[in-house]
Design an enzyme around this catalytic site. Structure first.
Site, short mmCIF file in Angstrom:
data_model
loop_
_atom_site.label_atom_id
_atom_site.label_comp_id
_atom_site.label_asym_id
_atom_site.label_seq_id
_atom_site.Cartn_x
_atom_site.Cartn_y
_atom_site.Cartn_z
CD GLU A 1 2.59 0.04 3.46
OE1 GLU A 1 2.11 -1.08 3.72
OE2 GLU A 1 2.31 0.69 2.43
CB ALA B 1 6.29 -5.45 -6.36
#
Length: 248
Positions: free
Chosen positions: A160, A172
């Protein structure tokens, strides 16, 4: 081959259990090798930009491999059979690399440079920059297959890849800490503030991108003495100067 689990190991001989643990260790090692391959590609790009352009769009690079416990919990949550084959076919974020860039345009630029390499294959692409999540989360997510050359075979390992700006990464990180603190039961007023903070981070990204574009335009303007100086430069130096200007 079933993933070794102490809790369900009854009826399995000690030798069989040892074999299972060895195979699972090899399975985990593949993902670490995959990260090493992808990190090499990213660092080559970073070093090339730094040495040739005196600037790199890549600010930071981090990587991680999920722990065995985390993998098993996700498999159970998704009702995936606890076998190595089923886990490898259904969970694509066991290994991850995160690239933090200076500007929004840099995220797409780096993604294009990496995915255009012929030995990488893109499995999935989620553009949360162009289409943010409802809570304001922004990032470019890719699942790429990386070839890992073992002693007796080549394995293609899914990694990923997350690419985001510094502002997106800061938001985030804060969101993750808040969700962890409240065990995902975040008060509504905090969720609203997080969404507002995401909008503020986006405005900052847009402003910084504009300022960078303006600076690049100013830097590209010819200096009054350039024409006089360039007349005395050797041809190969003059060509290099022109190439550098086009890169800015």
């Amino acid at each position: 081959m079933r993933v070794p689990n102490v809790e369900d190991s009854s009826g399995v001989s000690r030798a069989d259990f040892a074999d299972l643990r060895t195979e699972f260790s090899r399975f985990m090692m593949l993902y670490q090798f995959g990260i090493s391959e992808l990190m090499t590609k990213v660092n080559i790009l970073k070093d090339e930009f730094t040495h040739i352009n005196q600037y790199s769009p890549i600010e930071h690079v981090t990587s991680r491999v999920k722990s065995p416990d985390s993998i098993l919990r996700k498999a159970q949550r998704l009702n995936i059979p606890l076998t190595i084959d089923d886990i490898s076919k259904n969970i694509f974020d066991i290994a991850g690399v995160r690239i933090t860039c200076s500007f929004i345009s840099d995220t797409y630029r780096i993604a294009e440079m990496l995915t255009s390499q012929t030995d990488l294959r893109v499995i999935e692409r989620e553009d949360y920059i162009a289409d943010p999540k409802p809570n304001g989360y922004k990032s470019l997510h890719l699942i790429v297959e990386v070839p890992v050359f073992m002693s007796d075979r080549v394995r293609h390992v899914p990694i990923e890849l997350q690419i985001r700006t510094i502002a997106m990464d800061f938001w985030a990180s804060l969101e993750h800490k808040i969700y962890y603190k409240y065990n995902r039961e975040v008060p509504v007023e905090l969720l609203d503030e997080l969404t507002e903070a995401a909008a503020a981070a986006h405005r900052l990204d847009v402003k910084m991108e504009r300022l960078n574009d303006e600076f690049a335009k100013i830097k590209a303007l010819p200096h009054p003495d350039d024409e006089i100086l360039e007349q005395d430069l050797p041809a190969q130096f003059l060509e290099a100067l022109h190439l550098q200007r086009r890169a800015l």
